[in-house]
Design an enzyme around this catalytic site. Sequence first.
Site, mmCIF file in Angstrom:
data_model
loop_
_atom_site.group_PDB
_atom_site.id
_atom_site.type_symbol
_atom_site.label_atom_id
_atom_site.label_comp_id
_atom_site.label_asym_id
_atom_site.label_seq_id
_atom_site.Cartn_x
_atom_site.Cartn_y
_atom_site.Cartn_z
ATOM 1 N N CYS A 38 32.565 56.760 36.049
ATOM 2 C CA CYS A 38 32.516 57.234 37.434
ATOM 3 C C CYS A 38 32.646 58.749 37.567
ATOM 4 O O CYS A 38 31.707 59.413 37.984
ATOM 5 C CB CYS A 38 33.633 56.568 38.239
ATOM 6 S SG CYS A 38 33.455 54.789 38.305
HETATM 7 N N1 LIG Z 1 34.107 50.234 36.277
HETATM 8 C C1 LIG Z 1 34.755 50.802 37.273
HETATM 9 O O1 LIG Z 1 35.939 51.068 37.175
HETATM 10 C C2 LIG Z 1 34.079 51.123 38.577
HETATM 11 C C3 LIG Z 1 34.877 51.526 39.659
HETATM 12 C C4 LIG Z 1 34.279 51.812 40.879
HETATM 13 C C5 LIG Z 1 32.898 51.741 40.984
HETATM 14 N N2 LIG Z 1 32.121 51.366 39.920
HETATM 15 C C6 LIG Z 1 30.680 51.294 40.109
HETATM 16 O O2 LIG Z 1 30.311 49.919 40.139
HETATM 17 C C7 LIG Z 1 29.017 49.740 39.549
HETATM 18 C C8 LIG Z 1 29.076 48.736 38.418
HETATM 19 O O3 LIG Z 1 29.943 49.254 37.412
HETATM 20 P P1 LIG Z 1 30.570 48.364 36.271
HETATM 21 O O4 LIG Z 1 31.624 49.186 35.640
HETATM 22 O O5 LIG Z 1 30.914 47.014 36.765
HETATM 23 O O6 LIG Z 1 29.316 48.233 35.278
HETATM 24 P P2 LIG Z 1 29.157 47.245 34.031
HETATM 25 O O7 LIG Z 1 28.201 47.882 33.106
HETATM 26 O O8 LIG Z 1 30.513 46.818 33.548
HETATM 27 O O9 LIG Z 1 28.492 45.942 34.667
HETATM 28 C C9 LIG Z 1 27.210 45.933 35.175
HETATM 29 C C10 LIG Z 1 26.606 44.577 34.917
HETATM 30 O O10 LIG Z 1 25.317 44.562 35.506
HETATM 31 C C11 LIG Z 1 24.465 43.816 34.658
HETATM 32 N N3 LIG Z 1 23.070 44.128 34.957
HETATM 33 C C12 LIG Z 1 22.344 45.204 34.604
HETATM 34 N N4 LIG Z 1 21.097 45.103 35.074
HETATM 35 C C13 LIG Z 1 21.042 43.944 35.749
HETATM 36 C C14 LIG Z 1 20.003 43.256 36.441
HETATM 37 N N5 LIG Z 1 18.773 43.779 36.547
HETATM 38 N N6 LIG Z 1 20.297 42.082 36.993
HETATM 39 C C15 LIG Z 1 21.538 41.526 36.877
HETATM 40 N N7 LIG Z 1 22.545 42.112 36.229
HETATM 41 C C16 LIG Z 1 22.293 43.299 35.670
HETATM 42 C C17 LIG Z 1 24.900 44.228 33.274
HETATM 43 O O11 LIG Z 1 24.481 43.293 32.289
HETATM 44 C C18 LIG Z 1 26.417 44.262 33.433
HETATM 45 O O12 LIG Z 1 27.005 43.013 33.147
HETATM 46 C C19 LIG Z 1 28.574 51.154 39.121
HETATM 47 O O13 LIG Z 1 27.829 51.719 40.154
HETATM 48 C C20 LIG Z 1 29.882 51.895 38.995
HETATM 49 O O14 LIG Z 1 29.702 53.275 39.176
HETATM 50 C C21 LIG Z 1 32.705 51.053 38.726
#
Ligand SMILES: NC(=O)c1ccc[n+]([C@@H]2O[C@H](COP(=O)([O-])OP(=O)(O)OC[C@H]3O[C@@H](n4cnc5c(N)ncnc54)[C@H](O)[C@@H]3O)[C@@H](O)[C@H]2O)c1
Length: 443
Positions: A273
């Site tokens: 992030c």
């Molecule tokens: N991790 C954090 O602490 C956090 C905190 C706040 C916001 N965010 C935001 O949340 C969002 C997700 O982050 P995350 O950490 O969960 O990511 P992540 O990589 O852990 O998870 C994303 C998931 O999406 C899946 N994916 C990718 N392409 C896809 C598709 N076409 N169809 C279906 N699934 C698909 C991936 O396989 C993965 O399992 C990002 O925008 C991130 O910036 C994350």
Amino acid sequence: MKDALLKRIETRDYTIGIVGLGYVGLPLLAAFYKQGFRVIGFDIDEQKMEAFRTGTSYIKHFPAEEMQELSRSERVRATKDFALVREADAVILCVPTPLTKHREPDMSYIVNTSHAIAPHLRAGQIIILESTTYPGTTDEIIRPICEKASGLKSGEGLYFAFSPEREDPGNPNYGTATIPKVIGGDGADALEIAEKLYSAAIVRTVSVSNPKTAEAVKLLENIFRSVNIALVNELKLVFHEMGIDIHEVIEAAKTKPFGFMPFYPGPGLGGHCIPIDPFYLTWKAREFGLNTRFIELAGEVNTAMPQFVLRRTIEALNDKKKCMNGSKILCVGLAYKPDVDDMRESPTFAVMDLLQNEKAIVDFYDPYIPTITPTREHAAYTGKRSVEWREDVISSYDAAVIVTNHKAVNYAELLQWCDTVIDTRNALAAFASSAKPAQIWKA
Ligand SMILES: NC(=O)c1ccc[n+]([C@@H]2O[C@H](COP(=O)([O-])OP(=O)(O)OC[C@H]3O[C@@H](n4cnc5c(N)ncnc54)[C@H](O)[C@@H]3O)[C@@H](O)[C@H]2O)c1
């Protein structure tokens, strides 16, 4: 239609689809499940499907028992088949939003998932984006793709909202259900449906005028962190030259009961992030002929921090009449922050690169990351394994660099076994008085 939908949320005769079952999506799915909803998880990752089948948690802080319960429940499904989007009343997107090689927003995940769900949409559904992104994403990307494929319009069949994810993985005090949820709906009905939905599972909702305002809220939060971390990182360098310990300064400053909030310096920014999200705004601001100078300056300061770690490591080795070329250096901690198993954008990679450029032999130890899995930017490290935490192993290094201050690391043993420790996180504060002369080098 809206009133009927609200009623169905209330009676839990309602299905929630979560697209992207990662750090954000999995806990969110569990939070809705716990409140009695039917949930469908969508992901393209076969390993996650398998984890749902076998009830095996794939996130360190997500409890194994909860995963087993999800895998056994008839109210839970996990699938790669987007045709099931039709069965979901709400579709919540939690997919990655990284930067491209040129440090521009990589919208491919949002675009691809929008195209994947769009052909299966039907009247009455709400589509909510939770991924961090620039203001305008819901209106300019998601809504047009969904409207075109479904033939339905926002507010007249389909509903759209943005609600930023504020998850802080590993935070013992706040989880998905206890962090207030900001919501911006595209119209009053969308907002009411989204509020009803989230307030069923989350402690408090905070509504704002529209999706782009909600998108901006998340960016403000992360830019605030990035800029303040850059400030203390810069002050660390200045105070270091003056013989002042920045940590002592911060501890004293934070006793002021108003107008001050502590931020801590480190070896550089990490995670999915803070190093990334601010640049989503930088990119969008250009469309309006505007520069985001604070964001760029903070980025510059933060990305230069590993250089300071290198300099201090060279100084520490020099002090022992050793040179970097051929020295064995152990990086302690690969995760981007303490007590998690997430190594995305970790500054440890930058530190390892710099040390290796100086011809050091570099290894890492991380209690939560046994092996480096493939990453887009650090492919050369794929398969590299954490060393074992044993005296004969750890004492074989010329120096150890604490890059991540995991609580699970035994720092007393580290100081017994290693003569030179470079501490980028103030992890050894409690041991300062018992350390040997010139053993601890703050960086
Ligand atoms: N991790 C954090 O602490 C956090 C905190 C706040 C916001 N965010 C935001 O949340 C969002 C997700 O982050 P995350 O950490 O969960 O990511 P992540 O990589 O852990 O998870 C994303 C998931 O999406 C899946 N994916 C990718 N392409 C896809 C598709 N076409 N169809 C279906 N699934 C698909 C991936 O396989 C993965 O399992 C990002 O925008 C991130 O910036 C994350």
